[in-house]
Scaffold this active site. Structure first.
Site, PDB file in Angstrom:
ATOM      1  N   SER B 147       0.536  34.985  15.432  1.00  0.00           N
ATOM      2  CA  SER B 147      -0.144  36.248  15.741  1.00  0.00           C
ATOM      3  C   SER B 147       0.879  37.290  16.205  1.00  0.00           C
ATOM      4  CB  SER B 147      -1.222  35.977  16.792  1.00  0.00           C
ATOM      5  OG  SER B 147      -2.025  37.099  16.982  1.00  0.00           O
ATOM      6  N   ASP B 312      -9.321  33.042   8.955  1.00  0.00           N
ATOM      7  CA  ASP B 312      -8.834  34.068   9.888  1.00  0.00           C
ATOM      8  C   ASP B 312      -9.198  35.442   9.335  1.00  0.00           C
ATOM      9  OD1 ASP B 312      -7.424  35.795  11.530  1.00  0.00           O
ATOM     10  OD2 ASP B 312      -5.527  34.711  11.371  1.00  0.00           O
ATOM     11  N   HIS B 345      -8.773  32.911  13.570  1.00  0.00           N
ATOM     12  CA  HIS B 345      -7.416  33.249  14.008  1.00  0.00           C
ATOM     13  C   HIS B 345      -6.845  32.186  14.953  1.00  0.00           C
ATOM     14  CE1 HIS B 345      -4.128  36.000  14.566  1.00  0.00           C
ATOM     15  NE2 HIS B 345      -4.303  36.063  15.862  1.00  0.00           N
TER      16      HIS B 345
END
Lengths: 191, 368
Positions: B147, B312, B345
């Site tokens: 991320s 995601d 995610h």
């Protein structure tokens, strides 16, 4: 002569290679060792992708059915589709894409016109099951079989030039009646 | 694995992307494994929004406080600390140990608060490079993150191309979308409109903008999970024996989000949250190249592993493929995994046999 050797002979030393449906990356590994040809494999199966990483082969986990948008025009010298054509749903767009991203394409597939396959359908009356096509009809990744004649007709329709063809049975080249006596065909084509 | 957090102090000013200057700063970090004699086995792990330098292991005096990526990093783990020297670091602007808004501003002797500058991914990487210098690491075997951490791994390959052999970029995006920025803006508005925020100078007032932080965390949390994962976890299960016909928490998911928000607001700093979301919003390495990501990556020299997760929707697989495309355009060595994991995610933090096997294989081929 194996399919691997046939394909390797068609790849120029140092050529940039894209191997579509690359499995565990064996071909790319071989091309790197024997031709110093760097490349990328495209593979969708998780276990095979991991096998490629173990084999230190560049692998991109993508679905060939989605096209080759990740690759720029003419970014490769050779795009290879080794025994994967028959498992693709939409062959035409993929073949066109191969010759968009690459100067040349190498395509190999099991010949459905091979006499053993013909006999199984014509005489035994069932779908062929063999070393090259080991699957039952209800449990196969293969969706679009073809013969040499069929593939060459498709190349003509797409305006592809067939530069070379090798037909093999049991690892031996076949020159007589290839569409009948050959179990595997490999083509080198360009736009 | 028992670990000890450390701090490195840097007294040479750090010029930030905004033009502001941080006169001095500290970076909190932890290390795992041993640096080899050739100094060739160092791996820098970069964290995402609400994590810290505590990547793996636990503390002698706090055995329950296990590092946020302990499933990935440790002896015999995919990033094997028997082989690699791994560094966890906390970015500047954080509230977990590195210099940030809660630290004392040397010019005033009081906490920086709202006066702490807006920091960027590029600034973090520049600060991390100072840490690498301090630890005697000329070149990392790999820089890795998920991320926001993945943005740092990407940026390392751009800011210091010669100092990174492998950039491992997980659940990433080359820039935030309008929707991503929109979610961040809702979170920021929740904080800045909280009456206890006081323009960011709430430390003096002995209050915390708890309501704002709570809502910021709730909205963030929604974007970390997939629709399916939420449905699987909570369904429409009720907290009560029947619908209340009031505005209490009827559903499990409401109670879960409230709990997450409450917990977050006790340990996270609002000024830090504002800055981190801005760092996310601002990150766009293609911006200086007319939006052409391929041109931006022309200076990269690392090999890359890019990993995305099919569920995601915050940073979708398509965004990772933009990175892959830019790397291919530059003929970088790159592998890309698109793991069919259901969690959204957050999948990058979770155990997944395919994900872990792939990373183990990749690290296994990094020569030392």
């Amino acid at each position: 002569m194996t399919e691997l050797e046939t394909i390797a002979r068609w790849v120029a030393p140092g050529a940039r290679v894209l191997d579509l449906g690359c499995g565990d990356g064996r071909l790319l590994q071989h091309l790197w060792k024997t031709r110093q040809a760097p490349g990328y494999g495209v593979e969708i199966d998780d276990a095979k992708v991991t096998a490629c990483l173990k084999n230190d082969v560049n692998v991109l986990q993508m679905d060939l059915e989605d096209g080759l948008a990740a690759f720029a025009d003419r970014s490769f010298d050779t795009a290879i589709l080794s025994e994967t054509l028959q498992a693709i749903h939409r062959q035409e767009p993929l073949l066109r894409e191969m010759l968009r991203v690459s100067r040349e394409a190498i395509v190999s597939f099991p010949n459905f016109g091979y006499w053993r396959a013909r006999i199984q359908i014509a005489l035994a009356g069932h779908m062929p099951v063999s070393k090259e096509l080991p699957y039952q009809w209800y449990d196969t990744p293969n969706v679009h079989h073809c013969t040499l004649i069929d593939f060459e007709a498709l190349c003509a329709k797409l305006g592809f030039r067939v530069l070379e063809r090798v037909v093999l049975t049991g690892g031996k080249p076949v020159s007589l009646l290839p569409n009948l006596l050959g179990s595997l065909a490999a083509y080198r084509v360009s736009a | 694995m028992i670990v000890t957090p450390q701090k490195a102090r840097f007294t040479e000013p750090l010029k930030l992307k905004s033009g502001a200057v941080l006169p001095e700063f500290e970076i909190a970090y932890e290390t795992y494994g041993e640096l080899n004699a050739a100094r060739s086995n160092a791996v820098l792990v970069c964290h995402a929004l609400n994590a810290s330098h505590h990547v793996a292991g636990s503390y002698a005096d706090d055995p329950d406080n296990v590092g946020w990526w302990d499933n990935m990093v440790g002896p015999g783990k995919p990033l094997d600390t028997d082989r690699f020297f791994v560094i966890g670091n906390n970015y500047i602007g954080s509230c977990f140990g590195s210099t940030g808004p809660t630290s004392v501003n040397p010019a005033t002797g009081r906490p920086w608060g709202a006066d702490f500058p807006v920091v960027t991914v590029e600034d973090w990487v520049a600060a991390q490079a100072r840490l690498a210098d301090r630890l005697g690491i000329e070149r990392f075997a790999a820089v890795m993150g998920g991320s926001l951490g993945a943005m740092q791994a990407l940026q390392w390959s751009l800011s210091y191309p010669q100092r990174v052999r492998n950039s491992i970029v997980i659940a990433a995006t080359p820039k935030l979308s309008a929707q991503n920025i929109a979610f961040n803006e809702v979170a920021r508005q929740a904080i800045v409109t909280d009456p206890d925020f006081h323009g960011g100078h709430y430390y003096d007032k002995a209050v915390v903008p708890v309501r704002g932080l709570r809502i910021a965390r709730m909205i963030g949390h929604i974007t970390y999970l997939s629709d399916d994962a939420m449905m699987e976890k909570f369904g429409r299960n009720l907290r009560r024996s029947a619908l209340g016909f009031d505005f209490g928490a009827d559903f499990e998911v409401e109670s879960y989000l409230r709990h997450q928000g409450d917990k977050f607001s006790t340990y996270f700093d609002a000024n830090t949250y504002l800055r981190i979301t801005k760092a996310l919003d601002y990150y766009d390495p293609a911006a200086d190249f007319g939006g052409d990501l391929s041109k931006a990556f022309a200076r990269a020299q690392a090999d890359f592993l890019v990993v995305s997760f099919t569920s995601d929707w915050r940073f979708s697989s398509a965004r990772s493929r933009e990175i892959v495309r830019a790397l291919l355009d530059n003929r970088r060595i790159v592998s890309y995994l698109d793991i069919d994991a259901p969690q959204g995610h957050d999948a990058f933090l979770l155990d997944d046999a395919r994900y872990f096997a792939a990373l183990r294989a990749y690290f296994g081929n990094i020569a030392l």
